[in-house]
Enzyme design. Structure first.
Site, PDB file in Angstrom:
ATOM      1  N   PRO A  38      -6.818   4.871  -3.789  1.00  0.00           N
ATOM      2  CA  PRO A  38      -5.274   4.166  -3.931  1.00  0.00           C
ATOM      3  C   PRO A  38      -4.565   4.378  -4.823  1.00  0.00           C
ATOM      4  CG  PRO A  38      -7.558   3.735  -4.887  1.00  0.00           C
ATOM      5  CD  PRO A  38      -7.677   5.178  -4.963  1.00  0.00           C
ATOM      6  N   ASP A  39      -3.666   3.268  -4.697  1.00  0.00           N
ATOM      7  CA  ASP A  39      -2.122   3.596  -5.780  1.00  0.00           C
ATOM      8  C   ASP A  39      -2.456   2.548  -6.460  1.00  0.00           C
ATOM      9  OD1 ASP A  39       0.165   2.856  -7.239  1.00  0.00           O
ATOM     10  OD2 ASP A  39       1.549   1.997  -4.778  1.00  0.00           O
ATOM     11  N   PHE A  40      -2.361   2.281  -8.015  1.00  0.00           N
ATOM     12  CA  PHE A  40      -2.779   1.010  -8.562  1.00  0.00           C
ATOM     13  C   PHE A  40      -2.469   0.508  -8.994  1.00  0.00           C
ATOM     14  CE2 PHE A  40      -1.263   4.662 -11.846  1.00  0.00           C
ATOM     15  CZ  PHE A  40      -0.214   4.185 -12.856  1.00  0.00           C
ATOM     16  N   ARG A  41      -1.338   0.602  -8.507  1.00  0.00           N
ATOM     17  CA  ARG A  41      -0.401  -0.637  -9.415  1.00  0.00           C
ATOM     18  C   ARG A  41      -0.315  -1.400  -7.755  1.00  0.00           C
ATOM     19  NH1 ARG A  41       2.392   3.891  -9.997  1.00  0.00           N
ATOM     20  NH2 ARG A  41       3.337   3.599 -12.344  1.00  0.00           N
ATOM     21  N   ASN A 108       2.742  12.239  -7.771  1.00  0.00           N
ATOM     22  CA  ASN A 108       1.069  12.065  -8.037  1.00  0.00           C
ATOM     23  C   ASN A 108       1.014  13.598  -8.736  1.00  0.00           C
ATOM     24  OD1 ASN A 108       1.694  10.269  -6.275  1.00  0.00           O
ATOM     25  ND2 ASN A 108       1.435  11.001  -4.101  1.00  0.00           N
ATOM     26  N   ASP A 110      -2.413  13.948  -7.822  1.00  0.00           N
ATOM     27  CA  ASP A 110      -3.747  14.714  -6.817  1.00  0.00           C
ATOM     28  C   ASP A 110      -3.937  16.014  -6.275  1.00  0.00           C
ATOM     29  OD1 ASP A 110      -2.089  14.408  -4.579  1.00  0.00           O
ATOM     30  OD2 ASP A 110      -2.285  12.156  -4.860  1.00  0.00           O
ATOM     31  N   HIS A 125       4.784  14.211 -13.000  1.00  0.00           N
ATOM     32  CA  HIS A 125       3.822  14.565 -14.176  1.00  0.00           C
ATOM     33  C   HIS A 125       2.660  15.060 -14.769  1.00  0.00           C
ATOM     34  CE1 HIS A 125       5.434   9.480 -12.510  1.00  0.00           C
ATOM     35  NE2 HIS A 125       6.140  10.254 -13.394  1.00  0.00           N
TER      36      HIS A 125
END
Ligand code: ZN
Length: 270
Positions: A38-41, A108, A110, A125
């Site tokens: 999920p996109d935490f935003r 990302n 991930d 990031h």
């Protein structure tokens, strides 16, 4: 098959890609959503639902209370474990292997672009692939850090060399982005005649300014994402829709063969 597959915008995007000398992709959280991350935003999405990421994933939180930080980050590792790249990640690999994509810049952490097989990847990031000691910088792969986290009596994985708390090698809130990665991203965007912005709301700085670098240098920007972005008005092509459908359709439109095998099946690859 979605309506996006044969839309005029998709055909236009394929023409733009094939007519460009240097195409660079800039990806955000949206490209990993079809992989179950999920996109935490987005509100109400699992792990981030009851916490403020800017508080728990902040460098000050790590320094103040590494056990609480790891209580959260250990869950995050568990959430990301076993997640696989999707057709959107693989479409970018297809383009890169055909010489139609120079590099992928991603926000990302991930590892899904790596797992998909992207060759030239700039992770601005950082990545969860490694952790390192907060005092002496001694590194450890993700698996080792996770083992130490599980074994730790106080909930804090520690450096095998000096015993100080380890930290994930991702950019935490309150930290600067790694200079070398950011400079490379800037140079790529400056040289790109097409920047393909994928799955990003283009709202998080300094990455949000990269499309402006391309535009100022005379290049074009294409945006493929769900929802609005501040740069929609200056994009040459704007595509909405499911990335897992749109990007493979783009690769098909470009006449690219599917990948021979899914490298994500190689568990050791990452
Ligand atoms: Zn150390």
């Amino acid at each position: 098959m979605s309506a996006a597959v044969h839309s005029p915008e998709l055909v236009r995007l394929a023409e733009l890609v094939s007519g460009s000398r240097s195409v660079v992709a800039l990806t955000g959280a949206g490209i990993s959503v079809p992989s179950g991350i999920p996109d935490f935003r987005s509100p109400g999405t699992g792990l981030w639902e009851n916490v403020d990421p800017m508080e728990v994933a902040h460098i000050d939180a790590f320094v103040r209370d590494p056990a609480a930080f790891w209580g959260f980050y250990g869950q995050r590792f568990a959430t990301l474990e076993g997640k696989r790249p999707n057709g959107a990640h693989r479409a970018l690999v297809r383009m890169e292997q055909a010489g139609l994509l120079r590099a992928v810049i991603t926000q990302n952490v991930d590892m899904l672009h790596r797992k998909a097989g992207t060759g030239d990847l700039i992770e601005v990031h950082g990545s969860i692939a490694t952790c390192s000691c907060s005092a002496c910088s001694h590194p450890a792969p993700l698996e080792v850090a996770r083992e130490r986290l599980l074994e730790a009596g106080d909930g804090v994985p520690r450096c095998e060399r000096c015993g100080s708390p380890m930290r994930p090698d991702v950019v935490l809130f309150g930290e600067m982005l790694p200079r070398a990665a950011l400079e490379r991203a800037h140079d790529l965007c400056q040289e790109a005649d097409l920047l393909l912005c994928i799955g990003s709301s283009l709202e998080v700085h300094p990455v949000a300014s990269l499309p402006v670098v391309t535009l100022r240098a005379g290049g074009a920007v294409a945006i493929v994402t769900q929802g609005l972005t501040p740069l929609d008005d200056v994009a040459t092509v704007r595509l909405d829709g499911d990335l897992e459908v749109v990007l493979p359709a783009l690769a098909d439109e470009l006449g690219l063969a599917p990948l021979a095998a899914d490298p994500a099946f190689d568990a050791d690859r990452a």
